[in-house]
Design a protein around this motif. Structure first.
Motif, PDB file in Angstrom:
ATOM      1  N   VAL A 227     -26.696  99.024 120.308  1.00  0.00           N
ATOM      2  CA  VAL A 227     -26.086  98.590 119.133  1.00  0.00           C
ATOM      3  C   VAL A 227     -26.958  97.486 118.515  1.00  0.00           C
ATOM      4  N   ASP A 228     -27.441  96.524 119.346  1.00  0.00           N
ATOM      5  CA  ASP A 228     -28.162  95.362 118.901  1.00  0.00           C
ATOM      6  C   ASP A 228     -29.715  95.773 118.280  1.00  0.00           C
ATOM      7  N   LEU A 229     -30.392  96.799 118.870  1.00  0.00           N
ATOM      8  CA  LEU A 229     -31.648  97.258 118.438  1.00  0.00           C
ATOM      9  C   LEU A 229     -31.113  97.900 116.875  1.00  0.00           C
ATOM     10  N   CYS A 230     -30.175  98.811 116.764  1.00  0.00           N
ATOM     11  CA  CYS A 230     -30.021  99.358 115.618  1.00  0.00           C
ATOM     12  C   CYS A 230     -29.664  98.250 114.501  1.00  0.00           C
ATOM     13  N   VAL A 231     -28.897  97.234 114.886  1.00  0.00           N
ATOM     14  CA  VAL A 231     -28.969  96.227 113.824  1.00  0.00           C
ATOM     15  C   VAL A 231     -30.144  95.714 113.408  1.00  0.00           C
ATOM     16  N   ARG A 232     -31.011  95.330 114.207  1.00  0.00           N
ATOM     17  CA  ARG A 232     -32.388  94.699 113.796  1.00  0.00           C
ATOM     18  C   ARG A 232     -33.197  95.780 112.985  1.00  0.00           C
ATOM     19  N   ILE A 233     -32.921  97.023 113.318  1.00  0.00           N
ATOM     20  CA  ILE A 233     -33.660  98.198 112.586  1.00  0.00           C
ATOM     21  C   ILE A 233     -33.268  98.254 111.290  1.00  0.00           C
ATOM     22  N   HIS A 234     -31.877  98.065 111.048  1.00  0.00           N
ATOM     23  CA  HIS A 234     -31.064  98.181 109.850  1.00  0.00           C
ATOM     24  C   HIS A 234     -31.811  96.928 108.964  1.00  0.00           C
ATOM     25  N   LYS A 235     -31.915  95.744 109.594  1.00  0.00           N
ATOM     26  CA  LYS A 235     -32.105  94.488 108.853  1.00  0.00           C
ATOM     27  C   LYS A 235     -33.517  94.444 108.539  1.00  0.00           C
ATOM     28  N   ALA A 236     -34.399  95.303 109.280  1.00  0.00           N
ATOM     29  CA  ALA A 236     -35.745  95.395 108.793  1.00  0.00           C
ATOM     30  C   ALA A 236     -35.981  96.515 107.710  1.00  0.00           C
ATOM     31  N   GLY A 237     -34.916  97.100 107.262  1.00  0.00           N
ATOM     32  CA  GLY A 237     -35.059  97.800 106.122  1.00  0.00           C
ATOM     33  C   GLY A 237     -35.164  99.374 106.359  1.00  0.00           C
ATOM     34  N   TYR A 238     -34.788  99.915 107.448  1.00  0.00           N
ATOM     35  CA  TYR A 238     -35.136 101.234 107.932  1.00  0.00           C
ATOM     36  C   TYR A 238     -33.380 101.791 108.224  1.00  0.00           C
ATOM     37  N   ARG A 239     -33.484 103.087 108.113  1.00  0.00           N
ATOM     38  CA  ARG A 239     -32.297 103.687 108.243  1.00  0.00           C
ATOM     39  C   ARG A 239     -32.289 104.388 109.730  1.00  0.00           C
ATOM     40  N   VAL A 240     -31.081 104.408 110.244  1.00  0.00           N
ATOM     41  CA  VAL A 240     -30.545 104.838 111.853  1.00  0.00           C
ATOM     42  C   VAL A 240     -29.775 106.152 111.352  1.00  0.00           C
ATOM     43  N   GLN A 241     -30.232 107.298 112.003  1.00  0.00           N
ATOM     44  CA  GLN A 241     -29.659 108.637 111.757  1.00  0.00           C
ATOM     45  C   GLN A 241     -29.235 109.340 112.846  1.00  0.00           C
ATOM     46  N   ILE A 242     -28.410 110.381 112.895  1.00  0.00           N
ATOM     47  CA  ILE A 242     -28.062 111.197 113.910  1.00  0.00           C
ATOM     48  C   ILE A 242     -28.577 112.370 113.602  1.00  0.00           C
ATOM     49  N   PHE A 243     -29.066 113.285 114.298  1.00  0.00           N
ATOM     50  CA  PHE A 243     -29.754 114.597 114.009  1.00  0.00           C
ATOM     51  C   PHE A 243     -28.997 115.585 114.864  1.00  0.00           C
ATOM     52  N   PRO A 244     -27.890 116.143 114.415  1.00  0.00           N
ATOM     53  CA  PRO A 244     -26.821 117.026 115.229  1.00  0.00           C
ATOM     54  C   PRO A 244     -27.602 118.388 115.643  1.00  0.00           C
ATOM     55  N   MET A 245     -28.852 118.698 114.961  1.00  0.00           N
ATOM     56  CA  MET A 245     -29.397 120.105 115.369  1.00  0.00           C
ATOM     57  C   MET A 245     -30.109 119.990 116.635  1.00  0.00           C
ATOM     58  N   VAL A 246     -30.414 118.705 117.130  1.00  0.00           N
ATOM     59  CA  VAL A 246     -30.968 118.584 118.497  1.00  0.00           C
ATOM     60  C   VAL A 246     -29.934 117.859 119.270  1.00  0.00           C
ATOM     61  N   LYS A 247     -29.680 118.796 120.328  1.00  0.00           N
ATOM     62  CA  LYS A 247     -28.557 118.446 121.285  1.00  0.00           C
ATOM     63  C   LYS A 247     -29.250 117.882 122.636  1.00  0.00           C
ATOM     64  N   PHE A 248     -28.664 116.737 123.208  1.00  0.00           N
ATOM     65  CA  PHE A 248     -28.780 116.250 124.674  1.00  0.00           C
ATOM     66  C   PHE A 248     -27.599 116.321 125.400  1.00  0.00           C
ATOM     67  N   ILE A 249     -27.808 117.263 126.496  1.00  0.00           N
ATOM     68  CA  ILE A 249     -26.774 117.491 127.410  1.00  0.00           C
ATOM     69  C   ILE A 249     -26.534 116.162 128.450  1.00  0.00           C
ATOM     70  N   HIS A 250     -25.437 115.534 128.208  1.00  0.00           N
ATOM     71  CA  HIS A 250     -25.528 114.194 128.965  1.00  0.00           C
ATOM     72  C   HIS A 250     -24.242 114.476 129.943  1.00  0.00           C
ATOM     73  N   ASP A 251     -24.727 114.423 131.470  1.00  0.00           N
ATOM     74  CA  ASP A 251     -23.748 114.531 132.498  1.00  0.00           C
ATOM     75  C   ASP A 251     -23.138 113.321 132.595  1.00  0.00           C
ATOM     76  N   HIS A 252     -22.165 112.839 131.942  1.00  0.00           N
ATOM     77  CA  HIS A 252     -21.719 111.418 131.701  1.00  0.00           C
ATOM     78  C   HIS A 252     -20.929 111.219 132.978  1.00  0.00           C
ATOM     79  N   ARG A 253     -20.850 110.089 133.755  1.00  0.00           N
ATOM     80  CA  ARG A 253     -20.062 109.520 134.333  1.00  0.00           C
ATOM     81  C   ARG A 253     -19.822 108.018 134.133  1.00  0.00           C
ATOM     82  N   ARG A 254     -19.087 107.763 133.116  1.00  0.00           N
ATOM     83  CA  ARG A 254     -18.709 106.448 132.727  1.00  0.00           C
ATOM     84  C   ARG A 254     -18.045 105.491 133.609  1.00  0.00           C
ATOM     85  N   GLN A 255     -18.788 104.480 133.710  1.00  0.00           N
ATOM     86  CA  GLN A 255     -18.080 103.531 134.523  1.00  0.00           C
ATOM     87  C   GLN A 255     -17.283 102.180 133.974  1.00  0.00           C
TER      88      GLN A 255
END
Length: 292
Positions: A227-255
């Motif tokens: 989240v912090d990295l994305c804040v600094r990227i926004h503040k540097a004048g760049y956009r952050v995006q999601i690209f739904p057409m490329v998918k990553f399979i995440h075998d999530h075991r949330r702690q």
């Protein structure tokens, strides 16, 4: 192939890159390992077999795993894969920074060990970044192994968002609507779209921009560093995006998910939240308007 048998990575997979249009010299992959030998092997093997990433562009950083998995990876992964054995565990962000420094490609893919591209289409993310020079970071869509979405693109937090997300309130109206908007669940997912931040499980960032904004903030041991990295990227004048057409399979075991019994993961998450509030903003009710 066994998911933990690194030595059985197929040689023909390595030798077929030239015919598959690999992203040599364009993309470095950084994977941080901590007691995740099987996941890391599976992730690296998957990348090699898909044929887009050359083994020498894969940088596995072992964060001083107490189970000895770092040395096992060094011995078992193909020799071309860059395995870095850190002498101390300074956290996830520090591990990413170590891996990023070992490469030189103009784009960096940060990938969790338990995450892998669904298909050989990472080139679509790079094409998108090349066409949109104002986009600094783009995430792939995360899915569970059953294909359901994990909603990895989010809005910035308010304190109310944190409370709702981490308690059963997220299932109760009207708080369920707040949770739904935080997860951007109603966005059309057939085209790329702007977001506040994406999870650090699988994203590509421009190396020059990554270095310009100071890389990952190593003050965060775990959680909120993405989240912090994305804040600094926004503040540097760049956009952050999601690209739904490329998918990553995440075998999530949330702690860090909600449990009636308090856990060390929850304590770490809230410590990171406090640091984020100090670094940036965490309003009580209104989400911060950091994105331009």
């Amino acid at each position: 192939m066994s998911v933990i048998d690194c030595e059985s990575v197929q040689i023909e997979g390595i030798n077929s890159f030239a015919s598959k249009g690999m992203l040599v010299e364009l993309l470095d992959v950084v994977i941080v390992n901590y007691n995740t030998y099987g996941d890391t092997c599976k992730c690296v093997t998957h990348l090699i077999e898909q044929g887009e990433i050359a083994p020498h562009n894969i940088h596995v950083v072992d964060n001083f795993s107490p189970d000895g998995s770092g040395l096992r990876l060094k011995n078992d992964l193909p020799i071309e894969v860059d395995v870095v054995l850190s002498q101390e565990n300074q956290g996830f962000g520090a591990g990413v920074n170590i891996g990023a420094r070992t490469g030189s490609a103009p784009f960096i893919l940060v990938l969790n060990p338990d995450c892998r591209p669904e298909a050989a289409n990472l080139h679509l993310l790079l094409e998108h970044l090349n066409l949109h020079v104002d986009v600094g970071l783009v995430g792939g869509e995360l899915t569970n192994v059953d294909g359901s979405l994990q909603y990895s693109a989010r809005t910035f937090y308010s304190v109310l968002d944190v409370i709702v997300r981490r308690t059963p309130l997220k299932w109760i109206f009207p708080f369920s609507l707040l949770n739904r908007s935080h997860l951007l669940m109603d966005c059309v997912r057939t085209v790329p779209f702007d977001v506040d931040w994406v999870m650090g499980t699988g994203f590509i960032v421009r190396r020059e921009l990554f270095e310009q904004v100071g890389a990952m903030d190593e003050a965060y041991f775990l959680y909120m560093d993405d989240v912090d990295l994305c804040v600094r990227i926004h503040k540097a004048g760049y956009r952050v995006q999601i690209f739904p057409m490329v998918k990553f399979i995440h075998d999530h075991r949330r702690q860090s998910r909600w449990r009636w019994k308090w856990t060390s993961a929850q304590s770490m998450h809230f410590s990171s939240m406090k640091l984020f509030a100090k670094r940036h903003s965490l309003p009580l009710f209104r989400r911060p308007k950091i994105r331009q």
